[in-house]
Design a protein around this motif. Sequence first.
Motif, PDB file in Angstrom:
ATOM      1  N   GLN A  68       0.897  -1.147  -0.209  1.00  0.00           N
ATOM      2  CA  GLN A  68       0.130   0.146   0.024  1.00  0.00           C
ATOM      3  C   GLN A  68       0.911   1.222  -0.030  1.00  0.00           C
ATOM      4  OE1 GLN A  68      -2.368  -0.788   3.527  1.00  0.00           O
ATOM      5  NE2 GLN A  68      -3.958  -1.721   2.392  1.00  0.00           N
ATOM      6  N   MET A  69       1.994   1.185   0.816  1.00  0.00           N
ATOM      7  CA  MET A  69       2.662   2.259   0.919  1.00  0.00           C
ATOM      8  C   MET A  69       3.510   2.593  -0.410  1.00  0.00           C
ATOM      9  SD  MET A  69       4.034   2.563   4.866  1.00  0.00           S
ATOM     10  CE  MET A  69       5.070   1.041   4.576  1.00  0.00           C
ATOM     11  N   ALA A  70       4.230   1.500  -0.864  1.00  0.00           N
ATOM     12  CA  ALA A  70       4.904   1.533  -2.169  1.00  0.00           C
ATOM     13  C   ALA A  70       4.005   1.923  -3.383  1.00  0.00           C
ATOM     14  CB  ALA A  70       5.620   0.452  -2.512  1.00  0.00           C
ATOM     15  N   ALA A  71       2.794   1.551  -3.177  1.00  0.00           N
ATOM     16  CA  ALA A  71       1.894   1.860  -4.514  1.00  0.00           C
ATOM     17  C   ALA A  71       1.545   3.326  -4.382  1.00  0.00           C
ATOM     18  CB  ALA A  71       0.754   1.103  -4.238  1.00  0.00           C
ATOM     19  N   ALA A  72       1.148   4.063  -3.064  1.00  0.00           N
ATOM     20  CA  ALA A  72       0.914   5.348  -3.184  1.00  0.00           C
ATOM     21  C   ALA A  72       1.756   6.432  -3.509  1.00  0.00           C
ATOM     22  CB  ALA A  72       0.464   5.442  -1.486  1.00  0.00           C
ATOM     23  N   SER A  73       3.216   6.177  -3.244  1.00  0.00           N
ATOM     24  CA  SER A  73       4.258   6.983  -3.492  1.00  0.00           C
ATOM     25  C   SER A  73       5.670   6.519  -3.865  1.00  0.00           C
ATOM     26  CB  SER A  73       4.471   7.687  -2.145  1.00  0.00           C
ATOM     27  OG  SER A  73       5.197   6.669  -1.099  1.00  0.00           O
ATOM     28  N   THR A  74       5.887   5.277  -3.911  1.00  0.00           N
ATOM     29  CA  THR A  74       7.234   4.879  -4.320  1.00  0.00           C
ATOM     30  C   THR A  74       7.590   4.259  -5.443  1.00  0.00           C
ATOM     31  OG1 THR A  74       7.524   4.432  -1.671  1.00  0.00           O
ATOM     32  CG2 THR A  74       9.448   3.566  -3.480  1.00  0.00           C
ATOM     33  N   ILE A  75       6.786   3.552  -6.025  1.00  0.00           N
ATOM     34  CA  ILE A  75       6.832   2.984  -7.311  1.00  0.00           C
ATOM     35  C   ILE A  75       6.446   3.737  -8.401  1.00  0.00           C
ATOM     36  CG2 ILE A  75       6.166   0.928  -8.670  1.00  0.00           C
ATOM     37  CD1 ILE A  75       5.596  -0.503  -6.121  1.00  0.00           C
ATOM     38  N   THR A  76       7.686   3.905  -9.161  1.00  0.00           N
ATOM     39  CA  THR A  76       7.438   4.701 -10.682  1.00  0.00           C
ATOM     40  C   THR A  76       7.391   3.869 -11.894  1.00  0.00           C
ATOM     41  OG1 THR A  76       9.819   5.025 -11.081  1.00  0.00           O
ATOM     42  CG2 THR A  76       8.824   6.549  -9.568  1.00  0.00           C
ATOM     43  N   GLU A  77       7.156   4.854 -13.034  1.00  0.00           N
ATOM     44  CA  GLU A  77       7.031   3.785 -14.330  1.00  0.00           C
ATOM     45  C   GLU A  77       8.300   3.457 -14.766  1.00  0.00           C
ATOM     46  OE1 GLU A  77       6.764   7.541 -14.539  1.00  0.00           O
ATOM     47  OE2 GLU A  77       4.789   7.281 -13.697  1.00  0.00           O
ATOM     48  N   ASP A  78       9.319   3.789 -14.106  1.00  0.00           N
ATOM     49  CA  ASP A  78      10.791   3.158 -14.398  1.00  0.00           C
ATOM     50  C   ASP A  78      11.196   1.774 -13.482  1.00  0.00           C
ATOM     51  OD1 ASP A  78      11.474   5.335 -15.871  1.00  0.00           O
ATOM     52  OD2 ASP A  78      12.139   6.467 -14.121  1.00  0.00           O
ATOM     53  N   ASP A  79      10.287   1.439 -12.714  1.00  0.00           N
ATOM     54  CA  ASP A  79      10.260   0.320 -11.816  1.00  0.00           C
ATOM     55  C   ASP A  79       9.282  -0.798 -12.390  1.00  0.00           C
ATOM     56  OD1 ASP A  79      11.983   1.806 -10.091  1.00  0.00           O
ATOM     57  OD2 ASP A  79       9.929   2.492  -9.103  1.00  0.00           O
ATOM     58  N   LEU A  80       9.662  -2.047 -11.706  1.00  0.00           N
ATOM     59  CA  LEU A  80       8.830  -3.240 -12.163  1.00  0.00           C
ATOM     60  C   LEU A  80       8.161  -3.810 -10.785  1.00  0.00           C
ATOM     61  CD1 LEU A  80       7.802  -5.483 -14.045  1.00  0.00           C
ATOM     62  CD2 LEU A  80       9.970  -6.425 -13.776  1.00  0.00           C
ATOM     63  N   LEU A  81       6.826  -4.183 -10.786  1.00  0.00           N
ATOM     64  CA  LEU A  81       6.330  -4.984  -9.744  1.00  0.00           C
ATOM     65  C   LEU A  81       6.157  -6.315 -10.282  1.00  0.00           C
ATOM     66  CD1 LEU A  81       5.059  -5.056  -6.761  1.00  0.00           C
ATOM     67  CD2 LEU A  81       2.922  -4.411  -7.854  1.00  0.00           C
ATOM     68  N   ILE A  82       6.484  -7.317  -9.561  1.00  0.00           N
ATOM     69  CA  ILE A  82       6.409  -8.704  -9.687  1.00  0.00           C
ATOM     70  C   ILE A  82       5.453  -8.901  -8.444  1.00  0.00           C
ATOM     71  CG2 ILE A  82       7.416 -11.034  -9.763  1.00  0.00           C
ATOM     72  CD1 ILE A  82       9.977  -9.780 -10.929  1.00  0.00           C
ATOM     73  N   VAL A  83       4.042  -9.760  -8.885  1.00  0.00           N
ATOM     74  CA  VAL A  83       3.201 -10.206  -7.898  1.00  0.00           C
ATOM     75  C   VAL A  83       3.040 -11.681  -8.278  1.00  0.00           C
ATOM     76  CG1 VAL A  83       1.205  -9.986  -7.071  1.00  0.00           C
ATOM     77  CG2 VAL A  83       2.351  -7.869  -7.805  1.00  0.00           C
ATOM     78  N   LEU A  84       3.271 -12.318  -7.194  1.00  0.00           N
ATOM     79  CA  LEU A  84       3.125 -13.732  -7.276  1.00  0.00           C
ATOM     80  C   LEU A  84       1.884 -14.226  -6.425  1.00  0.00           C
ATOM     81  CD1 LEU A  84       4.079 -16.629  -7.814  1.00  0.00           C
ATOM     82  CD2 LEU A  84       5.424 -16.634  -5.953  1.00  0.00           C
ATOM     83  N   SER A  85       0.928 -14.877  -7.063  1.00  0.00           N
ATOM     84  CA  SER A  85      -0.376 -15.306  -6.211  1.00  0.00           C
ATOM     85  C   SER A  85      -0.785 -16.470  -6.690  1.00  0.00           C
ATOM     86  CB  SER A  85      -1.467 -14.270  -6.598  1.00  0.00           C
ATOM     87  OG  SER A  85      -2.702 -14.802  -5.853  1.00  0.00           O
TER      88      SER A  85
END
Length: 171
Positions: A68-85
């Motif tokens: 939640q905190m990263a999504a609100a302010s930290t992660i940018t278009e230059d990054d990548l988020l990997i989600v494993l579910s």
Amino acid sequence: MQSVDSQATLKLFNQTDLSPILKEIHAAKRIFCYGTGWGQRDVLSDFRRNFVPLEKFFILLSAQRELQMAAASTITEDDLLIVLSLSGDIQEVKDEMNMLKLKGIPILSITNLRNNNLASMATHNLYFQATPIVLNGEDIFSFLSLFQVTDSLFRAYLDYYQQNKIERQEH
């Protein structure tokens, strides 16, 4: 059951065009990882460890609040988020995933092969097959196919990395 899941997972992986995913990993300034459960975070922790010799240092988000905190302010278009579910059902983080999608953040989902919310919200998808074994009314899953997907992705990236390194040296 294990070998059927493993063979199906390998087939799914080999049918996927990895080029956009490998480019995304390579270009990302930072790579954030989020697993929806303990087992998924263990798989991502092992995946993250593999990249250290390549000087790619992943940020493992261990809790929903961190995502939640990263999504609100930290992660940018230059990054990548990997989600494993395991299921791809991400009700508890649906708002964060929507926010990231709207911000244009690249997302790689790794989920069981079926229609699911996470895969539909992600930029890139990888799939595995994990067949449950019912024990005392509860579904029990082996995580071998999850490890198989992340290991296969690491090996594919290693080939990509070495090829790009050779091309840079030739210029």
